[in-house]
Design a protein around this motif. Structure first.
Motif, mmCIF file in Angstrom:
data_model
loop_
_atom_site.group_PDB
_atom_site.id
_atom_site.type_symbol
_atom_site.label_atom_id
_atom_site.label_comp_id
_atom_site.label_asym_id
_atom_site.label_seq_id
_atom_site.Cartn_x
_atom_site.Cartn_y
_atom_site.Cartn_z
ATOM 1 N N GLY A 59 0.822 -1.207 0.000
ATOM 2 C CA GLY A 59 0.000 0.000 0.000
ATOM 3 C C GLY A 59 0.849 1.247 0.000
ATOM 4 N N ASP A 66 -5.411 2.139 0.186
ATOM 5 C CA ASP A 66 -4.776 1.613 -1.028
ATOM 6 C C ASP A 66 -4.541 0.107 -0.899
ATOM 7 O OD1 ASP A 66 -3.492 2.125 -3.610
ATOM 8 O OD2 ASP A 66 -1.628 1.587 -2.583
ATOM 9 N N GLY A 79 -6.258 -1.789 0.988
ATOM 10 C CA GLY A 79 -7.534 -2.451 1.249
ATOM 11 C C GLY A 79 -7.601 -3.059 2.642
ATOM 12 N N ASP A 94 -3.742 -11.456 -0.096
ATOM 13 C CA ASP A 94 -5.156 -11.149 0.085
ATOM 14 C C ASP A 94 -5.446 -9.656 0.084
ATOM 15 O OD1 ASP A 94 -5.663 -13.867 0.380
ATOM 16 O OD2 ASP A 94 -5.151 -13.785 2.513
ATOM 17 N N MET A 95 -4.440 -8.856 -0.141
ATOM 18 C CA MET A 95 -4.656 -7.410 -0.089
ATOM 19 C C MET A 95 -4.931 -6.849 -1.485
ATOM 20 S SD MET A 95 -2.212 -6.286 3.052
ATOM 21 C CE MET A 95 -2.384 -7.159 4.628
ATOM 22 N N ALA A 96 -5.264 -5.547 -1.518
ATOM 23 C CA ALA A 96 -5.833 -4.984 -2.740
ATOM 24 C C ALA A 96 -4.827 -4.796 -3.869
ATOM 25 C CB ALA A 96 -6.492 -3.645 -2.412
ATOM 26 N N GLN A 97 -3.565 -4.583 -3.521
ATOM 27 C CA GLN A 97 -2.566 -4.301 -4.557
ATOM 28 C C GLN A 97 -1.631 -5.488 -4.748
ATOM 29 O OE1 GLN A 97 -2.986 -1.703 -6.288
ATOM 30 N NE2 GLN A 97 -4.387 -0.573 -4.924
ATOM 31 N N LYS A 98 -1.079 -5.530 -5.940
ATOM 32 C CA LYS A 98 -0.085 -6.567 -6.236
ATOM 33 C C LYS A 98 1.103 -6.411 -5.282
ATOM 34 C CE LYS A 98 3.121 -7.906 -9.858
ATOM 35 N NZ LYS A 98 3.700 -7.545 -11.148
#
Lengths: 137, 440
Positions: free
Chosen positions: B31, B63, B65, B284-288
């Motif tokens: 993030g 960012d 998530g 499991d988070m929003a960004q690569k």
């Protein structure tokens, strides 16, 4: 040229007193046979304070590098800009260096590697002399 | 109760021969958050360095998530000054003190930033267990965060760095206005070198040693501003979208010749924040995830008064070797580089130490005469760095993560961004990281 006057303290007073007598000394550890500058409370090699003393230098050196200052934050020097500011290596101890305005050298007319010799310059703030360096030869 | 302390002294990888970093590929950045930038503080509570830092932290969590209850670690850089100091005797505004939960230091959030202040003003961090105060700049904080996660001291870590800048010219006044000089500066202040002087005299020696010229740096500065104008988070893109040319650079006023105005950066207000977590949780988070392959530090001290160019060359060579050794990669594995550039001239020393793009010592400015753009095969400073975005010392990290995540927007390098390097600040005394699209 005008510059701030250094104020001596217990650690470095021998350096400044020597300068007032036109002598250049550098702190030395007699155990390690190692010079260090600026002075420190202990030898940066062996960590001991017991063997620290002062060794007189020849006052000869070499210009290692330099710049020309056009925008100093130090108020007392601002009227004299631009001015030379060189790094001087001591002849007998190139690992030890000091700054110099190269009195007598025109601005930006400096050659790396030139030989220099120490002179002592009185500063206005408290009369303390400081080492300066002039190009020779 | 949060354990607030300083990072363990033994965690730095500051020697050669330490082998592969034990946590290689097991820590990931997920993030990024930023505040808006401003040239100076306008004295409103909501634009204080504390407020900007809170905003950046919340943007970084959004960012990634994640929510505050998922965070168990915090790394805060307590130093926020660009060189501007709170005027002696100036009273802190009541509106600021009323706007935030203040610590027992009224300048916290205005002229400094403590973990306690962040914690007091982020009630959403309900599961925070460990907080480290990491002095200096973002590069240090990110290295520390990598170890915090890698060592298991925390699993999901927030990192924040804020900057304050006030009215007036920095470094003027105070001790520099006095007729005398005491303390450690007595050895240098009477000779009046500005902040960039050390780098200037090192570059003078560089030019002599390798027969190069200051004009050869121009393509780097032009490229950095170009990249910075494509960095929407940056100061120049937000406030002064002005490209510069080689002529602008070559005709700029000197500060300490051979360092001119464009070899220096512009001090600004800004905050940046990042989320680090374990490679496993990152999935499991929003960004690569961007995996950290290694970090390294340099702790070189000048042998005498002035740090010499010889010492800089030795230090940056060693940093390159340490980074590659611990990451298990070669210089040719780097897709791009984002080493620090504030002062611009020492960017050359950094990339030569890395042997970036196959260069050897003395060939850094030669590289600049070719294609160093984001479209080329050897992108140099795609973030634009401090030169292109203002003095934050974090654009380099932001961009490195964004490049590898494929979300650098207009700045996205044309070649595939697989492995990058970033870090600083100075060639000696810095902290550096190798980042990768894959953990192995």
């Amino acid at each position: 040229m005008p510059k701030q006057s250094p104020i001596a303290d217990d650690l470095d007073r021998p350096f400044w007193e020597a300068a007032n007598n036109d002598r250049l000394v550098v702190q030395n550890c007699s155990s390690c046979n190692r010079l260090q500058h600026p002075p420190q409370p202990t030898c940066q090699e062996c960590g001991s304070a017991a063997n620290l003393g002062w060794r007189e230098m020849s006052g000869r050196g070499t210009i290692y590098s330099y710049g020309v200052v056009y925008d100093t934050p130090v108020a007392v020097m601002q009227p004299d800009q631009p001015y030379n500011l060189a790094v001087i290596q001591l002849e007998e101890a190139p690992e030890i260096n000091m700054y110099s305005h190269l009195p007598g050298s025109p601005v930006d007319d400096v050659t790396i590697g030139s030989k220099v010799e120490v002179v002592f310059e009185v500063t206005a703030g408290n009369g303390q002399k400081v080492p300066e360096w002039r190009v020779v030869g | 109760m949060v354990d607030i302390t300083t990072p363990p002294a033994g965690m730095y990888r500051d020697k050669e021969g330490m082998g592969i970093w034990p946590h290689r590929g097991k820590v990931a950045a997920v993030g990024i958050g930023h505040s808006p930038t401003a040239r100076r503080w306008d004295e409103r509570p909501e634009t204080s360095v504390g407020a900007l830092s809170l905003l950046a932290l919340r943007n970084a969590m959004a960012d990634a998530g994640i929510t505050g209850d998922q965070v168990d670690g915090l790394v805060v850089v307590p130093d926020t000054t660009t060189g501007a100091y709170w005027p002696a005797g100036k009273v802190v505004g009541a509106d600021f003190l009323a706007a935030f939960n203040q610590t027992n230091d009224v300048l916290d959030g205005i002229a400094k930033l403590s973990p306690e202040w962040i914690i007091a003003n982020m009630p959403e961090l309900t599961n925070l267990k460990t907080a480290w105060s990491a002095g200096g700049c973002t590069s240090h904080a990110l290295v520390v965060a990598a170890e915090m996660v890698g060592s298991g001291a925390a699993h999901t870590v927030l990192v924040v760095k804020g900057w304050h800048n006030y009215t007036g010219r920095y470094y003027q006044g105070g001790a520099n206005a006095e007729p005398t000089s005491s303390g450690p500066t007595k050895w240098s202040a009477p000779w009046g070198g500005p902040a960039c002087y050390g780098t200037a005299q090192q570059f003078q020696r560089y030019m002599m040693k390798y027969n190069k010229t200051h004009e050869m740096v121009a393509p780097f500065i032009v490229n950095s501003r170009r990249n910075g104008l494509m960095l929407p988070e940056g100061y120049w893109a937000q406030h002064r979208p002005e490209p510069i040319t080689a002529d602008d650079y070559n005709n700029a006023r000197w500060v300490a010749k051979p360092a001119n105005l464009y070899d220096n950066d512009i001090p600004i207000m800004a905050a940046g924040a990042y989320v680090f977590t374990t490679a496993e949780r990152a999935k499991d988070m929003a960004q690569k995830p961007v995996y950290i392959l290694n970090h390294a530090s340099d702790r070189t001290r000048a042998r005498s008064l002035a740090l010499t160019f010889d010492e800089v060359e030795a230090a940056t060579d060693s940093t390159g070797r340490k980074l590659y050794e611990g990451a298990g990669i070669q210089p040719s594995d780097l897709s791009f580089e984002n080493m620090y550039d504030g002062f611009g001239l020492f960017h050359i020393f950094h990339i030569e130490g890395l042997r970036y793009a196959g260069i050897k010592r003395g060939e850094g400015v030669d590289l600049f005469q070719g294609d160093i753009s984001i479209e080329g095969s050897n992108p140099v400073s795609p973030s634009g760095g401090n030169i292109g975005g203002g003095r934050t010392r974090f654009w380099l990290h932001t961009d490195t993560m964004q490049q590898i995540q494929g979300r650098a927007g207009q700045r996205q390098i044309t070649k595939k961004a697989e492995i990058g390097v970033s870090g600083g600040p100075t060639p000696t005394g810095g902290n550096f990281l190798i980042w990768s699209a894959t953990p192995d």
